[in-house]
Design a protein around this motif. Structure first.
Motif, PDB file in Angstrom:
ATOM      1  N   TYR A  10      49.740 -11.117  27.459  1.00 30.68           N
ATOM      2  CA  TYR A  10      50.975 -11.513  26.793  1.00 30.68           C
ATOM      3  C   TYR A  10      50.921 -13.119  26.530  1.00 30.68           C
ATOM      4  CZ  TYR A  10      56.076 -12.276  27.024  1.00 30.68           C
ATOM      5  OH  TYR A  10      57.382 -12.582  26.871  1.00 30.68           O
ATOM      6  N   ASN A  11      50.160 -13.614  27.484  1.00 28.86           N
ATOM      7  CA  ASN A  11      50.115 -15.233  27.090  1.00 28.86           C
ATOM      8  C   ASN A  11      49.707 -15.425  25.901  1.00 28.86           C
ATOM      9  OD1 ASN A  11      51.533 -15.837  29.408  1.00 28.86           O
ATOM     10  ND2 ASN A  11      49.794 -16.029  30.856  1.00 28.86           N
ATOM     11  N   ILE A  12      48.304 -14.882  25.685  1.00 26.89           N
ATOM     12  CA  ILE A  12      47.724 -15.112  24.558  1.00 26.89           C
ATOM     13  C   ILE A  12      48.314 -14.778  23.130  1.00 26.89           C
ATOM     14  CG2 ILE A  12      45.464 -14.471  23.131  1.00 26.89           C
ATOM     15  CD1 ILE A  12      44.095 -13.796  25.908  1.00 26.89           C
ATOM     16  N   ILE A  13      48.951 -13.788  23.290  1.00 23.47           N
ATOM     17  CA  ILE A  13      49.644 -13.314  22.104  1.00 23.47           C
ATOM     18  C   ILE A  13      51.024 -14.184  21.987  1.00 23.47           C
ATOM     19  CG2 ILE A  13      51.262 -11.478  21.142  1.00 23.47           C
ATOM     20  CD1 ILE A  13      49.502  -9.413  22.405  1.00 23.47           C
ATOM     21  N   SER A  14      51.726 -14.605  22.886  1.00 24.41           N
ATOM     22  CA  SER A  14      52.728 -15.484  22.853  1.00 24.41           C
ATOM     23  C   SER A  14      52.459 -17.032  22.407  1.00 24.41           C
ATOM     24  CB  SER A  14      53.685 -15.553  23.933  1.00 24.41           C
ATOM     25  OG  SER A  14      52.972 -15.615  25.240  1.00 24.41           O
ATOM     26  N   PHE A  15      51.117 -17.280  22.615  1.00 26.48           N
ATOM     27  CA  PHE A  15      50.716 -18.585  21.953  1.00 26.48           C
ATOM     28  C   PHE A  15      50.057 -18.467  20.723  1.00 26.48           C
ATOM     29  CE2 PHE A  15      47.677 -22.000  21.232  1.00 26.48           C
ATOM     30  CZ  PHE A  15      48.436 -23.076  21.465  1.00 26.48           C
ATOM     31  N   VAL A  16      49.368 -17.443  20.376  1.00 27.77           N
ATOM     32  CA  VAL A  16      48.589 -17.335  19.082  1.00 27.77           C
ATOM     33  C   VAL A  16      49.698 -16.999  17.834  1.00 27.77           C
ATOM     34  CG1 VAL A  16      47.203 -15.675  17.485  1.00 27.77           C
ATOM     35  CG2 VAL A  16      46.508 -16.697  19.915  1.00 27.77           C
ATOM     36  N   ILE A  17      50.752 -16.084  18.151  1.00 31.30           N
ATOM     37  CA  ILE A  17      51.679 -15.962  16.977  1.00 31.30           C
ATOM     38  C   ILE A  17      52.580 -17.154  16.759  1.00 31.30           C
ATOM     39  CG2 ILE A  17      53.529 -14.585  16.410  1.00 31.30           C
ATOM     40  CD1 ILE A  17      52.028 -12.228  17.704  1.00 31.30           C
ATOM     41  N   PRO A  18      53.111 -17.884  17.854  1.00 30.87           N
ATOM     42  CA  PRO A  18      53.865 -19.029  17.289  1.00 30.87           C
ATOM     43  C   PRO A  18      52.964 -20.096  16.562  1.00 30.87           C
ATOM     44  CG  PRO A  18      54.421 -18.478  19.377  1.00 30.87           C
ATOM     45  CD  PRO A  18      53.257 -17.727  18.980  1.00 30.87           C
ATOM     46  N   PHE A  19      51.615 -20.263  17.152  1.00 29.73           N
ATOM     47  CA  PHE A  19      50.695 -21.308  16.526  1.00 29.73           C
ATOM     48  C   PHE A  19      50.295 -20.833  15.082  1.00 29.73           C
ATOM     49  CE2 PHE A  19      46.099 -22.006  15.299  1.00 29.73           C
ATOM     50  CZ  PHE A  19      46.177 -23.251  15.485  1.00 29.73           C
ATOM     51  N   TYR A  20      50.353 -19.391  14.867  1.00 30.17           N
ATOM     52  CA  TYR A  20      50.021 -18.999  13.367  1.00 30.17           C
ATOM     53  C   TYR A  20      51.305 -19.172  12.689  1.00 30.17           C
ATOM     54  CZ  TYR A  20      49.656 -15.601   9.667  1.00 30.17           C
ATOM     55  OH  TYR A  20      49.738 -14.889   8.492  1.00 30.17           O
ATOM     56  N   VAL A  21      52.469 -18.896  13.147  1.00 28.85           N
ATOM     57  CA  VAL A  21      53.763 -19.338  12.442  1.00 28.85           C
ATOM     58  C   VAL A  21      54.118 -20.501  12.032  1.00 28.85           C
ATOM     59  CG1 VAL A  21      56.211 -19.073  12.773  1.00 28.85           C
ATOM     60  CG2 VAL A  21      54.871 -17.115  13.317  1.00 28.85           C
ATOM     61  N   PHE A  22      53.659 -21.504  13.259  1.00 24.19           N
ATOM     62  CA  PHE A  22      54.153 -22.967  13.048  1.00 24.19           C
ATOM     63  C   PHE A  22      52.883 -23.586  12.101  1.00 24.19           C
ATOM     64  CE2 PHE A  22      56.297 -22.673  17.314  1.00 24.19           C
ATOM     65  CZ  PHE A  22      57.600 -22.856  16.699  1.00 24.19           C
ATOM     66  N   SER A  23      51.769 -23.060  11.968  1.00 22.81           N
ATOM     67  CA  SER A  23      50.817 -23.656  11.081  1.00 22.81           C
ATOM     68  C   SER A  23      51.155 -23.480   9.778  1.00 22.81           C
ATOM     69  CB  SER A  23      49.549 -23.167  11.398  1.00 22.81           C
ATOM     70  OG  SER A  23      49.222 -23.454  12.926  1.00 22.81           O
TER      71      SER A  23
END
Ligand code: ZN
Ligand code: ZN
Length: 137
Positions: A82-95
């Motif tokens: 859950y932690n990984i996903i909730s970091f990776v997706i915003p990272f992808y989105v904000f990038s």
């Protein structure tokens, strides 16, 4: 004035950047009249511009994702996935924010602009699914 490369040829144009004389052949080598050295330096600065752009893009992505992560997950201990996903997706989105407006739009056209939106949708779906799964577990 004669061509900078071919001293015997009359210049028909001038290098856009440095003003050196260019003959018909030399003037048509690139999209605009440019001498070889100015063309090279343009390519170099364009490349370093793209690298800077990428660093800025992923830098912004990482920082915003970090704050978003803190905001959404702060104080709770969730499963690792859950932690990984909730970091990776915003990272992808904000990038996707900066390239949307800048240089990279030329390389990756309109499709890229839609990806952040899809990212958001996926993020909320997954977050919802994981929350439900977490509550039920
Ligand atoms: Zn030049
Ligand atoms: Zn020439």
């Amino acid at each position: 004035m004669n061509c900078y490369n071919h001293q015997t040829q009359p210049a028909v144009a001038q290098c856009t950047d440095c003003g050196k004389g260019l003959c018909g052949t030399c003037a048509s080598l690139y999209q605009m009249p440019l001498c070889t050295s100015c063309n090279k330096s343009r390519i170099t600065s364009e490349r370093s511009g793209i690298i800077k752009e990428m660093l800025l893009t992923f830098g912004v992505g990482a920082v915003l994702a970090y704050f978003f992560f803190q905001w959404t997950n702060g104080g709770h201990s969730y499963p690792l996935l859950y932690n990984i996903i909730s970091f990776v997706i915003p990272f992808y989105v904000f990038s996707g924010i900066i390239p949307g407006w800048k240089t990279l739009t030329r390389i990756t056209p309109s499709v890229f602009l839609f990806l952040p939106i899809i990212g958001w949708v996926l993020f909320f779906i997954m977050k919802f699914a994981l929350s439900v799964g977490y509550i039920l577990a």
